[in-house]
Each structure stands twice: as C-alpha cells, then as structure tokens.
Design a protein around this motif. Structure first.
Motif, PDB file in Angstrom:
ATOM      1  N   SER A   1       0.806  -1.155  -0.146  1.00 17.05           N
ATOM      2  CA  SER A   1       0.170  -0.087   0.222  1.00 17.05           C
ATOM      3  C   SER A   1       0.434   1.291  -0.028  1.00 17.05           C
ATOM      4  N   VAL A   2       2.308   0.744   0.739  1.00 20.04           N
ATOM      5  CA  VAL A   2       3.282   2.251   1.182  1.00 20.04           C
ATOM      6  C   VAL A   2       3.659   2.231  -0.572  1.00 20.04           C
ATOM      7  N   HIS A   3       3.599   1.502  -1.647  1.00 23.26           N
ATOM      8  CA  HIS A   3       4.198   1.550  -2.518  1.00 23.26           C
ATOM      9  C   HIS A   3       3.773   2.380  -3.084  1.00 23.26           C
ATOM     10  N   GLN A   4       2.469   2.152  -3.735  1.00 25.95           N
ATOM     11  CA  GLN A   4       1.537   3.254  -4.285  1.00 25.95           C
ATOM     12  C   GLN A   4       1.481   4.363  -3.774  1.00 25.95           C
ATOM     13  N   LYS A   5       2.030   4.508  -2.983  1.00 21.49           N
ATOM     14  CA  LYS A   5       1.982   6.961  -2.916  1.00 21.49           C
ATOM     15  C   LYS A   5       3.895   7.077  -2.708  1.00 21.49           C
ATOM     16  N   ILE A   6       4.946   5.555  -2.993  1.00 19.69           N
ATOM     17  CA  ILE A   6       6.435   6.029  -3.256  1.00 19.69           C
ATOM     18  C   ILE A   6       6.539   5.648  -4.638  1.00 19.69           C
ATOM     19  N   VAL A   7       7.149   6.702  -5.892  1.00 15.67           N
ATOM     20  CA  VAL A   7       7.579   7.014  -7.287  1.00 15.67           C
ATOM     21  C   VAL A   7       8.505   6.722  -7.243  1.00 15.67           C
ATOM     22  N   LEU A   8       9.420   5.973  -7.561  1.00  9.96           N
ATOM     23  CA  LEU A   8      10.518   5.644  -8.532  1.00  9.96           C
ATOM     24  C   LEU A   8      10.745   5.723 -10.280  1.00  9.96           C
ATOM     25  N   VAL A   9      11.944   7.389 -10.597  1.00  9.46           N
ATOM     26  CA  VAL A   9      11.851   7.680 -11.658  1.00  9.46           C
ATOM     27  C   VAL A   9      13.873   7.291 -12.101  1.00  9.46           C
ATOM     28  N   GLY A  10      13.360   6.275 -12.206  1.00  4.10           N
ATOM     29  CA  GLY A  10      14.872   6.197 -13.051  1.00  4.10           C
ATOM     30  C   GLY A  10      15.554   6.255 -13.638  1.00  4.10           C
ATOM     31  N   GLN A  11      17.031   5.594 -14.306  1.00  2.00           N
ATOM     32  CA  GLN A  11      18.092   6.417 -15.568  1.00  2.00           C
ATOM     33  C   GLN A  11      17.231   5.264 -16.539  1.00  2.00           C
ATOM     34  N   GLU A  12      16.706   3.752 -16.570  1.00  2.20           N
ATOM     35  CA  GLU A  12      16.280   2.614 -17.393  1.00  2.20           C
ATOM     36  C   GLU A  12      14.696   2.404 -17.108  1.00  2.20           C
TER      37      GLU A  12
ATOM     38  N   LEU B   1      13.635  10.454  -7.708  1.00  4.65           N
ATOM     39  CA  LEU B   1      14.299  10.328  -9.205  1.00  4.65           C
ATOM     40  C   LEU B   1      16.201  10.293  -8.904  1.00  4.65           C
ATOM     41  N   ASP B   2      16.205   9.103  -9.530  1.00  5.77           N
ATOM     42  CA  ASP B   2      17.587   8.546  -9.622  1.00  5.77           C
ATOM     43  C   ASP B   2      17.990   8.887 -11.120  1.00  5.77           C
ATOM     44  N   GLU B   3      18.872   9.953 -10.677  1.00  3.23           N
ATOM     45  CA  GLU B   3      20.012  10.476 -12.765  1.00  3.23           C
ATOM     46  C   GLU B   3      18.547  10.046 -13.808  1.00  3.23           C
ATOM     47  N   ALA B   4      17.606  10.558 -13.338  1.00  4.31           N
ATOM     48  CA  ALA B   4      16.229  10.615 -14.477  1.00  4.31           C
ATOM     49  C   ALA B   4      16.410  11.277 -15.650  1.00  4.31           C
ATOM     50  N   THR B   5      17.520  12.215 -15.968  1.00  8.88           N
ATOM     51  CA  THR B   5      17.624  13.617 -17.258  1.00  8.88           C
ATOM     52  C   THR B   5      18.831  12.866 -17.226  1.00  8.88           C
TER      53      THR B   5
ATOM     54  N   GLU C   1      10.014  19.322 -12.862  1.00  9.36           N
ATOM     55  CA  GLU C   1       9.846  20.365 -12.705  1.00  9.36           C
ATOM     56  C   GLU C   1       9.094  20.659 -11.792  1.00  9.36           C
ATOM     57  N   ARG C   2       7.823  20.096 -12.665  1.00  8.54           N
ATOM     58  CA  ARG C   2       6.046  20.569 -12.458  1.00  8.54           C
ATOM     59  C   ARG C   2       5.891  19.531 -11.452  1.00  8.54           C
ATOM     60  N   VAL C   3       6.361  18.353 -11.186  1.00  7.65           N
ATOM     61  CA  VAL C   3       5.597  17.248 -10.818  1.00  7.65           C
ATOM     62  C   VAL C   3       6.408  17.099  -9.442  1.00  7.65           C
ATOM     63  N   MET C   4       7.427  17.863  -9.267  1.00  9.02           N
ATOM     64  CA  MET C   4       7.941  17.400  -8.370  1.00  9.02           C
ATOM     65  C   MET C   4       7.798  18.961  -7.409  1.00  9.02           C
ATOM     66  N   ASP C   5       6.972  19.826  -7.536  1.00  7.73           N
ATOM     67  CA  ASP C   5       6.701  20.765  -6.936  1.00  7.73           C
ATOM     68  C   ASP C   5       5.251  20.942  -5.779  1.00  7.73           C
ATOM     69  N   GLY C   6       5.892  20.918  -4.427  1.00  3.72           N
ATOM     70  CA  GLY C   6       5.405  20.863  -3.575  1.00  3.72           C
ATOM     71  C   GLY C   6       5.131  19.575  -2.705  1.00  3.72           C
ATOM     72  N   ARG C   7       6.226  18.341  -3.383  1.00  2.12           N
ATOM     73  CA  ARG C   7       6.183  17.275  -3.407  1.00  2.12           C
ATOM     74  C   ARG C   7       7.245  16.752  -2.222  1.00  2.12           C
ATOM     75  N   THR C   8       7.230  16.126  -1.389  1.00  2.00           N
ATOM     76  CA  THR C   8       8.669  15.834  -1.189  1.00  2.00           C
ATOM     77  C   THR C   8       9.291  14.629  -2.900  1.00  2.00           C
ATOM     78  N   THR C   9      10.275  15.352  -2.651  1.00  2.00           N
ATOM     79  CA  THR C   9      11.674  14.676  -3.679  1.00  2.00           C
ATOM     80  C   THR C   9      13.117  14.444  -3.442  1.00  2.00           C
ATOM     81  N   VAL C  10      13.399  13.322  -3.886  1.00  2.00           N
ATOM     82  CA  VAL C  10      14.642  12.950  -3.686  1.00  2.00           C
ATOM     83  C   VAL C  10      15.570  12.832  -4.418  1.00  2.00           C
ATOM     84  N   VAL C  11      15.910  13.757  -4.825  1.00  2.00           N
ATOM     85  CA  VAL C  11      16.645  13.687  -6.310  1.00  2.00           C
ATOM     86  C   VAL C  11      18.305  13.280  -6.686  1.00  2.00           C
ATOM     87  N   VAL C  12      19.031  12.285  -7.807  1.00  2.00           N
ATOM     88  CA  VAL C  12      19.885  12.067  -7.758  1.00  2.00           C
ATOM     89  C   VAL C  12      20.336  12.436  -9.394  1.00  2.00           C
TER      90      VAL C  12
END
Ligand SMILES: Nc1ncnc2c1ncn2[C@@H]1O[C@H](COP(=O)(O)OP(=O)(O)OP(=O)(O)O)[C@@H](O)[C@H]1O
Ligand SMILES: [Mg+2]
Length: 258
Positions: free
Chosen positions: A130-141, A185-189, A205-216
């Motif tokens: 149930s928590v994974h619905q609320k934590i989303v990872l965007v990686g390099q691949e 976000l792990d090296e998403a760009t 930038e849009r999706v990060m706005d006001g959301r807890t974000t950890v960015v690599v």
C-alpha cells in the motif's frame, strides 16, 4: 574406423557430461536465489496501512548499511537526513558514494543493519504494497512492458523500440498519474540528448512542485532548484545547504560518475 568412432563417442559423451555438470550447477544456483527468504514482506499483515495519503516526511537516522553480498564493505556509516514533507533534497557525491543505496532504502528494497528509515515519523515497517502506491521511483532505465503505452503506440518488450527520452517521459507521466507523496528520481535526466533533457527536466520541475522529492541528478539546473543539497562522501553527509550557501563555501558540486 571402429576405434576412431568409439573414441569420438567417448569424447562427445565426456564433453556432454561436463556440460550437464555445468547445467546442474547453474540450476542449483538459480534455485538457491529463489529459495532465499527475504525478511521484507510485501503484504505483511501486521504492517501499518496508512488510511489516507501519506504526508511524505522522510527521515533517515544513523543508518548503517552494507549489501548482503559484501557484508564487510560498509556503504552507509551512520547516515542521517531529514526531509520535511513537500520539500526536495538533491543527493550529490562521487560514483559509489551511496546515492542509489539511499533511494533503495527509502523504497525499502533493503533494511539497514542499524539506524532507522522513517516515513511520516513511523518506522518503514509499513504494509509495503500500500505504501508503494505512494512512493514512486523514476530511474535511468524505466521498465515498460510490451503493449500499447496509452498513446496507442506499440512500444515493444521493455519499451526497446522507444528512445530513452520518450521512455523517461512516459515514466514521469505515470508518476504524475499516481500522484505520489514521495518522488524518488535517480538520474532521471542523465544520458538524454539536449532536447529530451529539456522536456524531461521541465516535466520533473512540475511534478516535484510541493512534493517530497529525493533527487540524484547530474544537471546543475535540477540540483539548484532543490530546497536542499546533501553532499555525500564515504557513507555520510559531509555538507548540507542550498546551492547559494554551498557555492559561498567554495564547494563545487561533483558531477555523478566522476
Ligand atoms: N547490489 C549491490 N551489491 C553489492 N554492492 C553494491 C550493490 N549496489 C551497489 N553496491 C556498492 O555500494 C556502493 C554504493 O553504491 P551506489 O550505487 O549506492 O552508489 P551511487 O552513489 O549511486 O553511484 P553512481 O553515481 O555510480 O550511481 C558502491 O561501492 C557499490 O559498488
Ligand atoms: Mg547510482
């Protein structure tokens, strides 16, 4: 003639036997992996299931961690980081400093040997599914499975027919649709061409706005826009601040992979 054929037969049989032996060894190691019991239970009935959405505060406290395959190589050595809900933190540090490991711990791919990883002030022993619905990872691949991707376009197995930029844009679009409380976000760009990089960066930038974000990230523009930058070295945070304060200290942001 008979001797030669018999000799060949014996030689073939011998090589088949060694192939078979190798095969058995490989199958045994596959089963050893399949039989491994994980302490992390996706559907733990005792795990806390948040009723409403998470607010998304993330706390790592005194985390000590080494991978199971290399137990005597410490990766995180008393790592602490607090992220208030809705805030963004960029993790920077040289290759191997532990950035992706931290992302993995927040996802709870692994548990730390010491210390705590908390979400909304609660130990991460949540009902993970149930928590994974609320934590989303965007990686390099990002992984896309064969089929249409929502735009009525056949994308092929693992999205192999799509260029990296489009895959990443689809992964980000999916992330937006899930409306997560925590975005990782792990090296998403990274490794995108100039045009894709710009589009992906703007979408982020849009999706990060006001959301807890950890960015690599390796793009200075993404790092600069984060509320806080944490510089990692040897498994701990060695510097913390915003872009301006770190620059004032004369610190140059190391590019990932250097
Ligand atoms: N699955 C694994 N098993 C064993 N060791 C690992 C594993 N993944 C990473 N490591 C090791 O842990 C350390 C930290 O790796 P990590 O991937 O977190 O670094 P990183 O900061 O994300 O590096 P990069 O900038 O290259 O992505 C490295 O020494 C790495 O070799
Ligand atoms: Mg990494």
């Amino acid at each position: 003639m008979i001797v030669v054929s018999t000799g060949r037969f014996i030689a073939d049989a011998a090589s088949t036997t060694s192939d078979l032996a190798k095969g058995f060894d490989s199958v045994a190691s596959v089963f050893a992996v399949l039989d491994r019991v994980t302490a992390i239970e996706q559907e733990d009935p005792d795990g806390h299931q948040p009723k409403s959405s998470l607010s998304g505060a993330v706390d790592l406290r005194g985390v000590e961690f080494a991978y199971a395959s290399r137990p005597d190589v410490p990766v995180l050595c008393g790592f602490s980081l607090s992220i208030q809900d809705g805030r963004s933190v960029a993790l920077v540090g040289s290759s191997g400093s532990g950035k992706s490991t931290i992302i993995g711990l927040v996802e709870r791919f692994y548990d730390p040997q010491r210390g705590a990883v908390q979400i909304d002030g609660r130990d991460i022993a949540y009902h993970l599914r149930s928590v994974h619905q609320k934590i989303v990872l965007v990686g390099q691949e990002p992984t896309l499975f064969a089929g249409t991707n929502g735009y009525d376009t056949w994308s092929g197995e693992w999205g192999v027919q799509l260029p990296g930029g489009q895959k990443r844009r689809i992964a980000i679009a999916r992330a937006i649709l899930r409306n997560p409380s925590i975005l990782l976000l792990d090296e998403a760009t990274s490794a995108l061409d100039g045009q894709s990089e710009k589009v992906v960066h703007e979408a982020l930038e849009r999706v990060m706005d006001g959301r807890t974000t950890v960015v690599v990230a390796d793009m200075l523009s993404t790092i600069r826009n984060c509320n806080e930058i944490a510089v990692l070295a040897k498994g701990v945070v060695v510097e913390k601040g915003n872009h301006v304060s770190l620059m004032a200290k004369g610190l140059t942001i190391p590019r990932q992979g250097d």
